[in-house]
Design a protein around this motif. Structure first.
Motif, PDB file in Angstrom:
ATOM      1  N   PRO B  73       0.798  -1.226   0.000  1.00  0.00           N
ATOM      2  CA  PRO B  73       0.000   0.000   0.000  1.00  0.00           C
ATOM      3  C   PRO B  73       0.829   1.273   0.000  1.00  0.00           C
ATOM      4  CG  PRO B  73       0.110  -0.871   2.211  1.00  0.00           C
ATOM      5  CD  PRO B  73       0.906  -1.807   1.335  1.00  0.00           C
ATOM      6  N   SER B  74       1.543   1.495  -1.101  1.00  0.00           N
ATOM      7  CA  SER B  74       2.321   2.732  -1.170  1.00  0.00           C
ATOM      8  C   SER B  74       2.011   3.442  -2.475  1.00  0.00           C
ATOM      9  CB  SER B  74       3.818   2.414  -1.074  1.00  0.00           C
ATOM     10  OG  SER B  74       4.205   1.592  -2.136  1.00  0.00           O
ATOM     11  N   GLY B  75       1.841   4.718  -2.404  1.00  0.00           N
ATOM     12  CA  GLY B  75       1.656   5.530  -3.602  1.00  0.00           C
ATOM     13  C   GLY B  75       0.294   5.361  -4.255  1.00  0.00           C
ATOM     14  N   LYS B  76       0.190   5.905  -5.445  1.00  0.00           N
ATOM     15  CA  LYS B  76      -1.059   5.931  -6.193  1.00  0.00           C
ATOM     16  C   LYS B  76      -1.353   4.580  -6.829  1.00  0.00           C
ATOM     17  CE  LYS B  76      -2.422  10.320  -6.265  1.00  0.00           C
ATOM     18  NZ  LYS B  76      -3.808  10.693  -5.942  1.00  0.00           N
ATOM     19  N   PHE B  77      -2.614   4.273  -6.957  1.00  0.00           N
ATOM     20  CA  PHE B  77      -3.046   3.085  -7.691  1.00  0.00           C
ATOM     21  C   PHE B  77      -3.081   3.455  -9.174  1.00  0.00           C
ATOM     22  CE2 PHE B  77      -6.076   0.157  -9.537  1.00  0.00           C
ATOM     23  CZ  PHE B  77      -5.876  -1.031  -8.852  1.00  0.00           C
ATOM     24  N   HIS B  78      -2.226   2.824  -9.967  1.00  0.00           N
ATOM     25  CA  HIS B  78      -2.138   3.213 -11.378  1.00  0.00           C
ATOM     26  C   HIS B  78      -2.362   2.005 -12.290  1.00  0.00           C
ATOM     27  CE1 HIS B  78       1.841   1.431 -11.294  1.00  0.00           C
ATOM     28  NE2 HIS B  78       2.285   2.303 -10.404  1.00  0.00           N
ATOM     29  N   SER B 257       6.637   3.698 -12.212  1.00  0.00           N
ATOM     30  CA  SER B 257       7.015   3.778 -10.807  1.00  0.00           C
ATOM     31  C   SER B 257       6.129   4.743 -10.029  1.00  0.00           C
ATOM     32  CB  SER B 257       8.475   4.242 -10.707  1.00  0.00           C
ATOM     33  OG  SER B 257       8.723   4.766  -9.428  1.00  0.00           O
ATOM     34  N   SER B 258       5.659   4.261  -8.875  1.00  0.00           N
ATOM     35  CA  SER B 258       4.782   5.079  -8.035  1.00  0.00           C
ATOM     36  C   SER B 258       5.419   6.405  -7.646  1.00  0.00           C
ATOM     37  CB  SER B 258       4.428   4.330  -6.751  1.00  0.00           C
ATOM     38  OG  SER B 258       3.658   3.207  -7.071  1.00  0.00           O
ATOM     39  N   SER B 259       6.756   6.436  -7.657  1.00  0.00           N
ATOM     40  CA  SER B 259       7.414   7.656  -7.195  1.00  0.00           C
ATOM     41  C   SER B 259       7.552   8.694  -8.312  1.00  0.00           C
ATOM     42  CB  SER B 259       8.795   7.316  -6.621  1.00  0.00           C
ATOM     43  OG  SER B 259       9.561   6.661  -7.612  1.00  0.00           O
ATOM     44  N   ASP B 260       7.126   8.342  -9.539  1.00  0.00           N
ATOM     45  CA  ASP B 260       7.247   9.280 -10.655  1.00  0.00           C
ATOM     46  C   ASP B 260       5.917   9.376 -11.422  1.00  0.00           C
ATOM     47  OD1 ASP B 260       7.758  10.706 -12.928  1.00  0.00           O
ATOM     48  OD2 ASP B 260       9.222   9.286 -13.753  1.00  0.00           O
ATOM     49  N   PRO B 261       5.118  10.435 -11.126  1.00  0.00           N
ATOM     50  CA  PRO B 261       3.773  10.568 -11.723  1.00  0.00           C
ATOM     51  C   PRO B 261       3.787  10.677 -13.246  1.00  0.00           C
ATOM     52  CG  PRO B 261       4.055  12.094  -9.888  1.00  0.00           C
ATOM     53  CD  PRO B 261       5.410  11.525 -10.192  1.00  0.00           C
ATOM     54  N   THR B 262       4.937  11.022 -13.844  1.00  0.00           N
ATOM     55  CA  THR B 262       4.971  11.094 -15.312  1.00  0.00           C
ATOM     56  C   THR B 262       5.185   9.712 -15.922  1.00  0.00           C
ATOM     57  OG1 THR B 262       7.356  11.429 -15.522  1.00  0.00           O
ATOM     58  CG2 THR B 262       6.000  13.403 -15.146  1.00  0.00           C
ATOM     59  N   ILE B 265      -0.351   6.450 -15.417  1.00  0.00           N
ATOM     60  CA  ILE B 265      -1.656   7.087 -15.315  1.00  0.00           C
ATOM     61  C   ILE B 265      -2.349   6.472 -14.105  1.00  0.00           C
ATOM     62  CG2 ILE B 265      -3.939   7.304 -16.401  1.00  0.00           C
ATOM     63  CD1 ILE B 265      -2.284   7.376 -19.084  1.00  0.00           C
ATOM     64  N   ALA B 266      -2.640   7.339 -13.128  1.00  0.00           N
ATOM     65  CA  ALA B 266      -3.314   6.849 -11.929  1.00  0.00           C
ATOM     66  C   ALA B 266      -4.803   6.773 -12.190  1.00  0.00           C
ATOM     67  CB  ALA B 266      -3.039   7.774 -10.752  1.00  0.00           C
ATOM     68  N   LEU B 267      -5.474   5.879 -11.499  1.00  0.00           N
ATOM     69  CA  LEU B 267      -6.917   5.755 -11.714  1.00  0.00           C
ATOM     70  C   LEU B 267      -7.700   6.911 -11.104  1.00  0.00           C
ATOM     71  CD1 LEU B 267      -5.951   2.996 -12.727  1.00  0.00           C
ATOM     72  CD2 LEU B 267      -8.178   2.117 -12.038  1.00  0.00           C
ATOM     73  N   THR B 268      -6.985   7.740 -10.344  1.00  0.00           N
ATOM     74  CA  THR B 268      -7.614   8.966  -9.837  1.00  0.00           C
ATOM     75  C   THR B 268      -7.149  10.200 -10.608  1.00  0.00           C
ATOM     76  OG1 THR B 268      -5.887   8.973  -8.160  1.00  0.00           O
ATOM     77  CG2 THR B 268      -8.059   8.184  -7.467  1.00  0.00           C
ATOM     78  N   ASP B 269      -6.308  10.020 -11.627  1.00  0.00           N
ATOM     79  CA  ASP B 269      -5.941  11.165 -12.474  1.00  0.00           C
ATOM     80  C   ASP B 269      -7.203  11.730 -13.123  1.00  0.00           C
ATOM     81  OD1 ASP B 269      -3.242  11.063 -11.951  1.00  0.00           O
ATOM     82  OD2 ASP B 269      -2.676  10.137 -13.873  1.00  0.00           O
ATOM     83  N   SER B 270      -7.269  13.062 -13.225  1.00  0.00           N
ATOM     84  CA  SER B 270      -8.399  13.660 -13.943  1.00  0.00           C
ATOM     85  C   SER B 270      -8.228  13.362 -15.433  1.00  0.00           C
ATOM     86  CB  SER B 270      -8.420  15.171 -13.719  1.00  0.00           C
ATOM     87  OG  SER B 270      -7.306  15.754 -14.367  1.00  0.00           O
ATOM     88  N   ILE B 271      -9.317  13.487 -16.153  1.00  0.00           N
ATOM     89  CA  ILE B 271      -9.257  13.234 -17.591  1.00  0.00           C
ATOM     90  C   ILE B 271      -8.248  14.175 -18.247  1.00  0.00           C
ATOM     91  CG2 ILE B 271     -10.621  13.453 -19.730  1.00  0.00           C
ATOM     92  CD1 ILE B 271     -13.008  12.346 -17.964  1.00  0.00           C
ATOM     93  N   GLU B 272      -8.205  15.423 -17.775  1.00  0.00           N
ATOM     94  CA  GLU B 272      -7.268  16.400 -18.334  1.00  0.00           C
ATOM     95  C   GLU B 272      -5.819  15.967 -18.086  1.00  0.00           C
ATOM     96  OE1 GLU B 272      -9.878  17.168 -16.277  1.00  0.00           O
ATOM     97  OE2 GLU B 272     -11.111  17.659 -18.021  1.00  0.00           O
ATOM     98  N   ALA B 274      -4.706  12.969 -17.426  1.00  0.00           N
ATOM     99  CA  ALA B 274      -4.408  11.736 -18.154  1.00  0.00           C
ATOM    100  C   ALA B 274      -4.157  12.037 -19.628  1.00  0.00           C
ATOM    101  CB  ALA B 274      -5.549  10.735 -17.985  1.00  0.00           C
ATOM    102  N   THR B 275      -5.006  12.904 -20.199  1.00  0.00           N
ATOM    103  CA  THR B 275      -4.858  13.281 -21.611  1.00  0.00           C
ATOM    104  C   THR B 275      -3.501  13.946 -21.837  1.00  0.00           C
ATOM    105  OG1 THR B 275      -7.241  13.632 -21.746  1.00  0.00           O
ATOM    106  CG2 THR B 275      -5.891  14.649 -23.479  1.00  0.00           C
ATOM    107  N   LYS B 276      -3.175  14.846 -20.926  1.00  0.00           N
ATOM    108  CA  LYS B 276      -1.906  15.557 -21.040  1.00  0.00           C
ATOM    109  C   LYS B 276      -0.718  14.584 -20.952  1.00  0.00           C
ATOM    110  CE  LYS B 276       0.610  18.861 -18.372  1.00  0.00           C
ATOM    111  NZ  LYS B 276       0.581  19.591 -17.105  1.00  0.00           N
ATOM    112  N   LYS B 277      -0.829  13.643 -20.024  1.00  0.00           N
ATOM    113  CA  LYS B 277       0.268  12.684 -19.868  1.00  0.00           C
ATOM    114  C   LYS B 277       0.460  11.852 -21.136  1.00  0.00           C
ATOM    115  CE  LYS B 277       0.220  11.899 -14.831  1.00  0.00           C
ATOM    116  NZ  LYS B 277       0.006  10.883 -13.768  1.00  0.00           N
TER     117      LYS B 277
END
Lengths: 369, 369
Positions: B73-78, B257-262, B265-272, B274-277
């Motif tokens: 249980p660490s970081g974002k669920f992606h 990697s959970s430590s690098d958001p780029t 795509i996390a399942l809680t990322d906004s559509i904007e 996620a699109t940008k990524k």
């Protein structure tokens, strides 16, 4: 040093001053009368301590405290085990909440694969004898490492602590303290740390001074547990208070070992057996012939019968001193010294066997927790 | 080999044939239609197994079986986590009893000292997303390693098993499989073995085939657990059945990697977001210029957008093949491929975020066990 003391091996003639120095065990401080009245403390059979002043303070200030100790459920319960049992009962009389851990997981992980047999031994040998010696169900939490509690919150909390302690342990430290390692030994050590600190969890007593009376060979476990307790910042533990008792000589002046019935007197030995063992095996500090003994005198310090009187069966200091002096002067012969022991031992065993029969009916009360 | 796969490090370009050979993982056997209907199995994204025929048999014979897996249980669920979540939900639909272990003790022992944060992440990131993806409370046992059960018998039994496994583990084996060791890693491994085998204890399901779907990097834990299960004679465990999924490329074609958001795509990322990524980071298998792309075509096998469609967002094989072929021929441009992904991803996230809001209300039901 020409002796060795580890949790797995005790050998050589132990120099307790050197041992204290090497382990960092301190001598006993001035004790309140409740302890002085107990011959184990008074005679320095309990010879050392760490942070024991906390327990003295708790008793003096009538504050809550815990006494925790563990037992390895293998073999017969013998006089070598009675020394800790006597302390358990002393602490209970002083108002301590008693925690008794049956180290069945540790036993399984070392050399005893039969869990059922381990649990039977814990109950029939250890618990029943504790009760017969005076342990009361009130304020006593007797448990198996493999089955901590019928209360799920308590069970989860105890095991969680053991699990989290792993983070704060290092191989180097284990190796320095224990020598050879195995996953089983590491697990045993982490469970022991949880045994010693978990009474302080909020699911149990909360932060509480905790006395841990052990044999000197168990100090490595204490050192590890103390370090783990200090490093564990999730809880705010009070450091453990421990006392150390000297080893009881085996009958033939070597090790008292569960695997050799001629080395010990078990608390379930019949009076006949026990008498025979004393007569046949109890190592004598006397001289080879009566004439020589009368002339040179005996050595009570190495005489097993005298030692057993000192540790267990003659709490009266004056009477013990007379036996000591008479033996040393040659006035008291080995056979006479043995007779004194046999009489005391007979009285003890007779009463104890009766108490055991009553105790067997009380066992269930202790297993209700 | 010029790649490395351990539970703590995955690097290099992974040759799955070599990996299977080295680890002793077998290819998938002929699968019943319930699995063939799932594109993860059909497309060999789940590429290997051990003893998986037991699960197939259980399904074919309508026998009880368990699916167990763990989460750190660490970081974002992606998206990298979604691949196991999709399998959990598949197995639940196939009738499996689901066991989900939150490895909070393992996390604490590795690098995450904040237990409260770990538990919040487990619930807000993992459990809530699982539910939003379709996990049902019925037949699902979601638990924390630090708090196994509200039923004391179950709690004691789970921890006892972890404790007893220590006897059957050796340092040499740990070292051979894990490399560098620590008490925390050993503890983690023993808890994992208990996680995987405890569903078969009488306090839980009894002897039951157990599927363990994991990423290929988790196989060392499986190998240790299998050995421990075999050596543990106190119980009569059925050997574990495991499947292995390939790793999901990170957005920029390196590690997700959970430590690098780029990188994800996390399942809680906004559509904007996620699109940008996708637009900004998603590694392209296309050519540097449109002209060149039209002429030489792109490489879908290294194109992250194509891979995400293949693994998650285009379950229709025909449609996927058309995208593949058009991209390879140069007919489909990178920007167009990304647009296809973005549309699918947008639809998914929109629905998922809605489902998450509903899921938040259901969380408590899962924590009642």
């Amino acid at each position: 040093m020409n002796f060795k003391v580890t949790p797995w091996e005790v050998k050589g003639k132990i120099d307790y001053d050197k041992l204290m120095n090497e382990f960092g065990i301190k001598p006993l401080p001035k004790l309140p009368k409740q302890f002085e009245e107990n011959h184990l403390f008074r005679r320095n059979i309990i010879f050392g301590q760490r942070d024991f002043s906390r327990i003295i303070d708790a008793i003096n200030n009538k504050q809550k405290f815990v006494m925790m100790t563990g037992l390895m459920p293998s073999g017969k319960f013998h006089l070598g085990h009675k020394i800790v049992a006597d302390q358990i009962i002393l602490y209970q009389s002083l108002g301590a909440k008693i925690y008794l851990a049956v180290a069945d997981i540790e036993a399984y992980n070392s050399r005893h694969p039969n869990m059922k047999e381990l649990q039977e031994t814990a109950i029939k040998e250890y618990l029943t004898n504790y009760i017969a010696l005076g342990l009361k169900p009130k304020n006593c939490d007797f448990y198996f490492q493999s089955k901590r509690s019928k209360d799920a919150k308590k069970a989860n909390a105890y095991y969680k602590l053991a699990g989290l302690f792993a983070r704060h342990a290092t191989f180097n430290e284990f190796r320095a303290i224990y020598g050879e390692l195995s996953p089983g030994k590491i697990m045993a050590s982490l469970y022991q740390a949880s045994d010693m600190f978990h009474p302080q969890l909020e699911e149990f007593e909360g932060q509480t001074p905790t006395a841990v009376p052990v044999g000197a060979d168990q100090d490595p476990h204490l050192r590890i547990a103390r370090d783990l307790g200090t490093r564990m910042k999730l809880y705010n533990f009070i450091q453990l208070s421990s006392t150390y008792n000297k080893f009881i000589q085996g009958l033939r002046n070597d090790k008292m070992s569960s695997s050799d019935p001629t080395s010990y007197i078990a608390l379930t030995d019949s009076i006949e057996e026990a008498t025979k063992k004393v007569k046949k095996y109890a190592f004598s500090g006397g001289q080879p012939t009566i004439d020589e003994h009368r002339k040179k005198g005996g050595n009570p310090n190495i005489d097993v019968s005298y030692q057993l009187l000192k540790v267990f069966f003659e709490p009266d200091d004056k009477k013990l001193k007379k036996i000591h002096d008479d033996y040393k002067s040659g006035k008291l012969l080995t056979s006479e010294l043995k007779s004194i022991l046999i009489e005391k031992l007979t009285n003890f065993l007779k009463k104890h066997h009766e108490n055991r029969r009553k105790a067997e009916k009380e066992v269930d009360k202790f297993l209700q927790n």
